[in-house]
Design a protein around this motif. Sequence first.
Motif, PDB file in Angstrom:
ATOM      1  N   ARG A  82       0.850  -1.186   0.000  1.00  0.00           N
ATOM      2  CA  ARG A  82       0.000   0.000   0.000  1.00  0.00           C
ATOM      3  C   ARG A  82       0.885   1.235   0.000  1.00  0.00           C
ATOM      4  O   ARG A  82       1.314   1.696   1.060  1.00  0.00           O
ATOM      5  CB  ARG A  82      -0.940  -0.001   1.221  1.00  0.00           C
TER       6      ARG A  82
ATOM      7  N   PRO B 119      -0.184   7.736  -0.428  1.00  0.00           N
ATOM      8  CA  PRO B 119      -0.852   8.547  -1.448  1.00  0.00           C
ATOM      9  C   PRO B 119       0.088   9.653  -1.888  1.00  0.00           C
ATOM     10  O   PRO B 119       0.832  10.181  -1.063  1.00  0.00           O
ATOM     11  CB  PRO B 119      -2.065   9.125  -0.708  1.00  0.00           C
TER      12      PRO B 119
ATOM     13  N   ARG C 103       3.724   5.481   4.568  1.00  0.00           N
ATOM     14  CA  ARG C 103       2.989   6.645   5.075  1.00  0.00           C
ATOM     15  C   ARG C 103       3.929   7.822   5.284  1.00  0.00           C
ATOM     16  O   ARG C 103       5.066   7.623   5.731  1.00  0.00           O
ATOM     17  CB  ARG C 103       2.339   6.326   6.425  1.00  0.00           C
TER      18      ARG C 103
END
Length: 501
Positions: free
Chosen positions: A194, A197, A264
């Motif tokens: 993941r 973003p 992150r």
Amino acid sequence: MVVGVLTAGVALGVAHLVAALVNPAADPVLAVGSVAIDLAPQPLKAYAIRTFGANDKIALLGGVYTLLTLAAVLLGAGAVRRRRYGAAGLAAFAGLGVVAVLSRPITTPVDILPVLAGAGIGMAAMLVLVRAARTVTASASSRPRLLNRRQFLATTAGAALTAGATATIGQAVGRRSAVGARARAAVRLPPPVRPAPPLPAGVSARVDGVSAFRTPNRDFYRVDTALTVPQVDLETWRLTLDGAVDRPRTWTFDDLLARGLVERDITLNCVSNEVGGPYVGTARWSGVPLAPLLREAGIHPGQNQLVSRSVEGMTIGTPLEAILDGRDALLAVAMNGEPLPLEHGFPVRMLVPGLYGYVGACKWLTSMKVTTFDAFDPYWVQRGWAADAPVKTASRIDTPKPFAQRRAGPVMLAGVAWAQRRGITAVEVQIDDGPWRQARLADGPSPDLWRQWTYRWDAPVGSHTLRVRATDGTGATQTGQRATPFPDGATGWHSTTVTIT
Ligand SMILES: Nc1nc2c(c(=O)[nH]1)N[C@H]1C(S)=C(S)[C@@H](COP(=O)(O)O)O[C@H]1N2
Ligand SMILES: [Mo]
């Protein structure tokens, strides 16, 4: 003086060399320094961090060496009078070294070898030096004084050479045997399952002098109690989870990687940061989500603290609730695209957004224990710091720098503000005693990230004081009330004075 200082030099040089071969943490000077860190009263620690900043360890070792030199001079003076005094002094020092080394969490009984070797060879050096010194100082010398002096010089040169050579070789051996650096170089990280973003381009204020939005690893602040950076060998390193859980677990580094990494961007800061201080940074971290690991282990009811322990014995206590409430609590293995730098916790560190580092960011992690706050006080809590320490809202003027001189006319003010978990919704600037004015905010894509701000000031000639304050996502504005970092984080508005010509 010469006898004492050279005796100490030989003893410590030999000890350093043997420690490099056995265990770097077994160096008596480092061990005594580490004990001093652990025993130092809170106000002294705060003073050291405030005064010396990231150079606090160098300052500490400077202090240890200064005291050692004074003690060595006394030892030498005693030894020249009576060898017994010198021997007793040296033995006392060796005793202190042994106690210090054994009190370290990462040492075993063989680690007193460096101290014993140093003391033994130091003793021999002392006896030779005393004999040579006495031939010079004795008034009724049978030999011509010149000859005695030459012999003394040769002896001292020999001792100085021994001290210098052992220390230098020890240093070189220490560097070569750095297992951590080798382990880190061999790590191949899988790409994150993941990815973070993408950051909007608008997160950066594009003003000269403002902090980079993502802090490069080499510029990232470092705060820890480790005098030598822990060296972790991945072959033997394990991470355990135990305490009040149904299924205790142990992982290798590869086991963790196999769970898949999430990436992150998170801002981390230190509770010791003064208003306007440098102990804050933002990095792109990759790691294993921590909450699922705990849930899989089955936490017993009534537990509220997770105690992390690092390879060199630090303990850090984190509220379980903070880890399990849905935020991105990670066991981080990478920082800005590379394996964690050794100074920042290789191979694995914890990271809990919204908490100061000393309650949520254990570096060189090796075990986690589920327990309660009543049952255990971790390292900093034992020393009076708060057990529960969410990050306080803060803001900083990065540019202009204090005492900067600028020409009258438009001057760009810029800086950063942070309130992890709550986010920043406004920043205001005050010039002298004027009204608070809204600064322009750069993009803030996540509440766990700091936010840049700018303010275009039409600067008139004179000396001016600039102030900044931030408002967080709950609507609360930073208090102007000054508080020291101890015991749960500084408060107050950052201000700076500039001269406009
Ligand atoms: N093992 C260990 N972990 C530690 C510390 C420490 O002294 N030892 N210091 C903590 C503190 S006070 C802070 S603010 C952060 C700093 O992390 P950094 O040095 O990577 O910036 O690490 C935390 N983790
Ligand atoms: Mo910290």
